[in-house]
Scaffold this active site. Structure first.
Site, PDB file in Angstrom:
ATOM      1  N   GLU A 230      -4.935  -2.854   4.567  1.00 48.24           N
ATOM      2  CA  GLU A 230      -4.635  -3.539   5.826  1.00 48.24           C
ATOM      3  C   GLU A 230      -5.827  -4.338   6.358  1.00 48.24           C
ATOM      4  OE1 GLU A 230      -3.980  -0.532   4.926  1.00 48.24           O
ATOM      5  OE2 GLU A 230      -2.120   0.254   5.749  1.00 48.24           O
TER       6      GLU A 230
ATOM      7  N   LYS B 260      -6.733  21.948   9.266  1.00 46.31           N
ATOM      8  CA  LYS B 260      -6.697  22.437  10.644  1.00 46.31           C
ATOM      9  C   LYS B 260      -6.635  23.957  10.621  1.00 46.31           C
ATOM     10  CE  LYS B 260      -4.827  18.110  11.144  1.00 46.31           C
ATOM     11  NZ  LYS B 260      -3.993  17.482  10.122  1.00 46.31           N
TER      12      LYS B 260
ATOM     13  N   TRP C  81     -11.001  21.602  13.355  1.00 45.10           N
ATOM     14  CA  TRP C  81     -10.933  20.719  12.190  1.00 45.10           C
ATOM     15  C   TRP C  81     -12.006  21.063  11.175  1.00 45.10           C
ATOM     16  CZ3 TRP C  81     -10.597  15.192  14.768  1.00 45.10           C
ATOM     17  CH2 TRP C  81      -9.321  15.032  15.321  1.00 45.10           C
TER      18      TRP C  81
ATOM     19  N   THR D 281       0.848  -1.183   0.000  1.00 50.08           N
ATOM     20  CA  THR D 281       0.000   0.000   0.000  1.00 50.08           C
ATOM     21  C   THR D 281       0.887   1.237   0.000  1.00 50.08           C
ATOM     22  OG1 THR D 281      -1.755   1.147   1.189  1.00 50.08           O
ATOM     23  CG2 THR D 281      -0.225  -0.081   2.534  1.00 50.08           C
TER      24      THR D 281
HETATM   25  P1  AMP Z   1      -6.101   1.742   0.323  1.00 51.15           P
HETATM   26  O1  AMP Z   1      -5.436   0.899   1.324  1.00 51.15           O
HETATM   27  O2  AMP Z   1      -5.169   2.280  -0.708  1.00 51.15           O
HETATM   28  O3  AMP Z   1      -7.283   1.084  -0.287  1.00 51.15           O
HETATM   29  O4  AMP Z   1      -6.640   3.040   1.057  1.00 51.15           O
HETATM   30  C1  AMP Z   1      -7.427   2.938   2.219  1.00 51.15           C
HETATM   31  C2  AMP Z   1      -7.949   4.290   2.588  1.00 51.15           C
HETATM   32  O5  AMP Z   1      -8.879   4.754   1.618  1.00 51.15           O
HETATM   33  C3  AMP Z   1      -8.713   4.298   3.896  1.00 51.15           C
HETATM   34  O6  AMP Z   1      -7.865   4.353   5.008  1.00 51.15           O
HETATM   35  C4  AMP Z   1      -9.576   5.534   3.730  1.00 51.15           C
HETATM   36  O7  AMP Z   1      -8.870   6.709   4.042  1.00 51.15           O
HETATM   37  C5  AMP Z   1      -9.884   5.534   2.258  1.00 51.15           C
HETATM   38  N1  AMP Z   1     -11.214   4.925   2.012  1.00 51.15           N
HETATM   39  C6  AMP Z   1     -11.491   3.662   1.677  1.00 51.15           C
HETATM   40  N2  AMP Z   1     -12.821   3.486   1.529  1.00 51.15           N
HETATM   41  C7  AMP Z   1     -13.398   4.673   1.795  1.00 51.15           C
HETATM   42  C8  AMP Z   1     -14.746   5.151   1.828  1.00 51.15           C
HETATM   43  N3  AMP Z   1     -15.771   4.371   1.538  1.00 51.15           N
HETATM   44  N4  AMP Z   1     -14.939   6.437   2.167  1.00 51.15           N
HETATM   45  C9  AMP Z   1     -13.909   7.253   2.444  1.00 51.15           C
HETATM   46  N5  AMP Z   1     -12.623   6.872   2.421  1.00 51.15           N
HETATM   47  C10 AMP Z   1     -12.370   5.597   2.101  1.00 51.15           C
END
Ligand code: AMP
Length: 537
Positions: free
Chosen positions: A325, A433, A438, A181
């Site tokens: 993860e 911020k 926030w 990732t």
């Molecule tokens: P990845 O591991 O590259 O798939 O990224 C994961 C991250 O994508 C998460 O920690 C979130 O910040 C974001 N994410 C995944 N699904 C969503 C969702 N449905 N809404 C908002 N953010 C999301």
């Protein structure tokens, strides 16, 4: 109770016995490829046998650089079933990151789509651990592979026999696969998936409270198979005997619409930008999609997108949240039966949340070391744990920052309401911020994308001498539509406090995207780091 191991063999064997006649359909560069699960199973066995002949050992990694197609699916099973590790590599990463990932994972074999061989050119002399390249395609010229020895995938299969005997008792804690990732800074971080984790995660996708995947579905993972196992859909679909439709190399939104319509796809899964692209096509032509669920995740699904799919196209839209993860399914937005009588707007607001925790996982909402109440207002970082949640990064010091006391600290800031609906406020690093308070960039983006003339929008915080940071909005207008900065800000003023309103609006042709189609805020932040807001002039 009997202690039978929760492994991929059990899943594969079940599928082969119960659903041998189901279909796997792939859009290839030359047309459509179709075969049944029994043919798939035979080729999976041939592949494992071929890999054994090449000398791939249990526990060793085999990398893939490939689009979503039937050969990639065969590798998804053929590699882990012999006890080796499936390592999917994001083909949109830089050559530098691909080099890092292949070396860090110590991939012994690399499966590469013939069309993607040029990706290896710049790093061909820097992958000392790779023993073989397996080139995928109908009649690939293996001499074109920058790394040798290279063998054609079909030759590997044809030279082997399908009489391999898999170990049904393969230990469930064995590593099945891994995926890297992207990190905000530094090299990508590796996540390892166990057989047990994938088994339980796949089962969770079949629950009626979640995706309710079943043998009556035809599933199309649009999300790439190099990104978190295409959200686990290849595993769950094969297990439950759903037909699979794989969209092949670089599908356009038009290709996707055609595939969904022609192949009777009932469940398709992609990030919001994919669904935005699909919506553009559907707005232009009156194709009716047979979907029972457009599954959207990876970034926040804008409520306006949900409304368009449901009201204009008649397609039920589902929002899910997760991360590499967490295999990735962590939460799924489904309206509880007791909430059906709410107004249409209230129902939409709930369905646009990241939803309810998937059964099998646990969560905490933590701020400054304290657990926050589930009151829909108190925000904290989401911590998760469960059988398909990672407990470390593979050989990486950054494990220390993200894991604590047996929990994964997601880096996502959320509120949770009394009903249990999780609403992501932001990534910790994306929150704006301003003056010690926030501002949620996600809330502003959702409101911007609900404005009729706006196609895409992103909001980032830029440094400000007085307030530390102030929000700056980036918008892409729909084709043929116009809107001024004043009109856009007036639209936001209807829903937000004055200090939340972005200081400026920048019009772009496109929002930069990450390798998996999410908005690349880092690029905007870097580029506009020294942007002089009108308030400073
Ligand atoms: P990845 O591991 O590259 O798939 O990224 C994961 C991250 O994508 C998460 O920690 C979130 O910040 C974001 N994410 C995944 N699904 C969503 C969702 N449905 N809404 C908002 N953010 C999301």
């Amino acid at each position: 109770m009997l202690q039978t191991p929760l492994n991929l063999f059990s899943l594969f064997d079940y599928s082969q016995r119960i659903y041998p006649k189901k279909w796997i359909v792939t859009r290839t560069s030359t047309g459509m490829h179709r075969y049944q699960y029994r043919d798939f199973g035979r080729r999976v066995r041939q592949l494992s046998a071929g890999l054994q002949q090449l000398g791939l050992q249990p526990g060793e990694r085999a990398g893939t650089l490939a689009w979503n197609d039937y050969r990639h699916l065969e590798i998804y099973f053929g590699v882990p079933l012999m006890g080796s590790v499936l390592h999917t590599i994001n083909l949109r990463l830089s050559a530098d990151h691909i080099r890092y990932i292949v070396n860090h994972a110590e991939d012994r074999v690399l499966f590469v789509d013939a069309g993607l061989l040029p990706l290896l050119e710049p790093i061909k002399d820097q992958l000392p651990q790779v023993r073989y390249i397996v080139v995928m395609g109908d009649h690939p010229d293996v001499t074109k592979s920058p790394i040798q020895p290279a063998i054609a995938y079909e030759d590997l299969l044809n030279q082997s026999t399908p009489d391999i005997i898999y170990d049904p008792n393969l230990a469930e804690d064995n590593v099945l696969g891994m995926c890297y990732t992207s990190a905000t800074t530094g090299n990508p971080k590796g996540v390892q998936y166990s057989h047990r984790g994938i088994y339980l995660h796949s089962m969770a996708a079949g629950l009626a409270n979640t995706l309710a995947l079943s043998e009556s579905d035809t599933v199309m993972p649009i999300v790439p198979m190099f990104h978190v196992n295409a959200w686990g859909l290849p595993f769950s679909s094969v297990w439950f005997g759903a037909n699979l439709v794989l969209p092949g190399p670089a599908p356009t939104p038009k290709d996707l619409v055609e595939l969904m319509a022609n192949e009777g796809v009932t469940v398709a899964a992609g990030v919001p930008t994919v669904w935005l692209g699909v919506s553009r096509i559907l707005e232009a032509e009156a194709t009716r999609l047979p979907l029972r669920m457009a599954l959207c995740g990876g970034s926040a699904a804008p409520p306006a997108l949900i409304r368009t799919f449901e009201d204009a196209f008649g397609v039920p839209f589902a929002h899910a949240y997760g991360m590499t993860e967490t295999s990735p399914l962590a939460s799924f937005s489904r309206l509880k039966s007791g909430l059906q009588d709410l107004s249409a707007d209230d129902r939409l607001a709930i369905r646009a949340t990241q939803g309810l925790l998937i059964p099998g996982l646990e969560l905490r909402l933590v701020r400054d070391g304290e657990e926050m109440p589930w009151d829909g207002a108190s925000a904290g970082e989401l911590w998760l744990r469960g059988p398909w949640v990672a407990d470390e990064y593979y050989r990486d010091d950054r494990t220390r920052d993200s894991f604590q006391d047996g929990w994964l600290k997601t880096g996502d800031v959320a509120t949770i309401d009394e009903e249990g609906y999780i609403r992501l406020v932001d990534r910790t690093k994306d929150l704006v911020k301003s003056g010690g308070e926030w501002i949620s960039s996600v809330d502003l983006e959702n409101a911007l994308m609900a404005y009729p003339a706006i196609f895409e929008a992103s909001v980032v915080g830029v440094p400000h001498p007085k307030w530390d940071e102030r929000p700056l909005a980036f918008v892409v207008l729909k084709e043929g539509k116009s809107a001024t900065k004043e009109e856009i800000l007036a639209h936001l003023s209807k829903n937000f406090a004055k200090w939340w309103i972005p200081d400026d609006v920048i019009f772009l042709d496109e929002i930069p995207k990450t390798s998996v189609g999410k908005f690349l805020k880092r690029a905007l932040r870097d580029q506009y780091h020294e942007y002089l807001m009108p308030s400073q002039e």
